[in-house]
Design an enzyme around this catalytic site. Structure first.
Site, short mmCIF file in Angstrom:
data_model
loop_
_atom_site.label_atom_id
_atom_site.label_comp_id
_atom_site.label_asym_id
_atom_site.label_seq_id
_atom_site.Cartn_x
_atom_site.Cartn_y
_atom_site.Cartn_z
N HIS A 79 44.42 61.54 20.45
CA HIS A 79 44.91 61.44 19.55
C HIS A 79 45.79 60.03 19.24
CE1 HIS A 79 48.39 62.69 22.64
NE2 HIS A 79 48.25 62.03 22.08
N GLU A 112 47.06 64.37 15.80
CA GLU A 112 45.58 65.17 16.61
C GLU A 112 44.58 65.01 15.96
OE1 GLU A 112 46.53 65.24 19.43
OE2 GLU A 112 48.27 66.73 20.05
N ASN A 155 42.53 63.33 23.93
CA ASN A 155 41.90 63.87 22.97
C ASN A 155 41.51 62.86 22.29
OD1 ASN A 155 44.23 63.86 21.98
ND2 ASN A 155 44.15 66.45 21.79
N ASP A 163 56.76 57.41 17.46
CA ASP A 163 56.73 59.41 16.60
C ASP A 163 57.77 59.57 17.83
OD1 ASP A 163 55.42 58.40 19.24
OD2 ASP A 163 53.45 59.82 18.42
C1 F6R Z 1 53.71 57.64 22.59
C2 F6R Z 1 52.20 58.15 21.33
C3 F6R Z 1 51.00 58.57 22.17
C4 F6R Z 1 50.52 58.12 23.81
C5 F6R Z 1 49.64 58.92 24.13
C6 F6R Z 1 49.44 58.87 25.59
O1 F6R Z 1 54.34 57.12 21.35
O2 F6R Z 1 52.18 58.46 20.23
O3 F6R Z 1 49.75 58.79 21.47
O4 F6R Z 1 50.14 57.01 23.88
O5 F6R Z 1 49.54 60.13 24.08
O6 F6R Z 1 50.09 58.80 26.40
P1 F6R Z 1 50.71 58.63 28.24
O7 F6R Z 1 50.89 56.42 27.65
O8 F6R Z 1 51.40 59.22 28.57
O9 F6R Z 1 49.28 59.29 28.34
#
Ligand code: F6R
Length: 245
Positions: free
Chosen positions: A131, A136, A129, A63
């Site tokens: 995701h 989401e 959450n 992403d």
């Molecule tokens: C990142 C992504 C997100 C993160 C998730 C956890 O490319 O797609 O799904 O893996 O938000 O983020 P952190 O690792 O910062 O807790």
């Protein structure tokens, strides 16, 4: 789904780094689906310090924030250069173009890139959450790359990388759930207490778009690597069958 509970994040990085190393040994042109955020920082550090050679490999990222060009230090393109690509060159790297004028066309183009580069392995983190990517809660399991609105909880969680919550982009261009599921194997890492509920729902909850990561229960080759804090809410029976390191 294989669950591995580690005492220290360092062990998780070594473990996943070892998986990457084996893929490089067994595949001539592997495709690595990569993630950003806090979770894989230690893994990328491990890879940077290793003697692994990615020059025949392709990287495809999950992403990118909408509105941030690759030169913006908060963009995921910048993050990937800083944490990995500047140190370990790949044959080719792909990240969704969040600053494209035509985001619909950029999404469709990325969908084609994913089709053309089937992933050998997809690395994932998980949001509090539930995701995966920026899919989401209540994202369709059939979703493909598209513009998504970030939830207030994701914006709040990611504010730590920005000056303030208001500076966090509200939208992202994200790989969809069906594209994540198309990877040959998936490895998800999660650390810390604030991931415990998401990990419980991903491993042992009902498969529901309410917890997008729960779809991973339907993938045949998933490894979940968590520390003890992230594993804290897992049912005893799951923990009994988990590998503890
Ligand atoms: C990142 C992504 C997100 C993160 C998730 C956890 O490319 O797609 O799904 O893996 O938000 O983020 P952190 O690792 O910062 O807790």
């Amino acid at each position: 789904m294989q669950i591995i509970v580690v005492k220290h994040q360092k062990q998780a990085n070594e473990l996943v780094g070892g998986m990457f190393a084996r893929i490089l040994q067994t595949h001539t042109h592997p495709v690595f689906g990569l993630a950003t955020g806090g979770t894989p920082e230690g893994l990328y550090q491990w890879l940077r310090a290793s003697d692994l050679d990615f020059r025949k490999a392709v990287a495809v990222n999950l992403d990118e924030y909408v509105g941030l060009p690759a030169t913006d230090p908060h963009s995921y393109a910048y993050y990937m250069r800083q944490h990995l690509f500047a140190h370990k060159p790949f044959a080719h790297t792909f990240i969704p173009d969040g600053s494209a004028k035509d985001l619909l066309a950029a999404a469709a183009g990325y969908h084609q890139i994913l089709k053309d580069h089937p992933r050998t392995i997809q690395l994932l983190g998980v949001g509090r959450n539930g995701h995966i990517g920026f899919n989401e809660p209540n994202s369709s399991f059939k979703s493909t790359t598209r513009v998504v609105a970030l939830t207030p909880s994701t914006i709040a969680a990611n504010a730590r990388f920005f000056k303030s919550k208001d500076a966090v982009p509200t939208h992202a261009l994200s790989m969809g759930i069906s594209e994540i599921m198309a990877a040959e194997q998936i490895v998800l890492m999660a650390f810390g207490t604030n991931k415990a509920t998401a990990v419980k729902n991903l491993v042992a909850g009902r498969v529901t778009p309410r917890w997008p990561a729960s779809i991973l229960q339907r993938h045949p080759h998933v490894v979940v690597v968590v520390d003890e804090a992230a594993a804290a809410q897992l049912p005893v029976v799951t923990l009994k069958h988990a590998i503890h390191q």
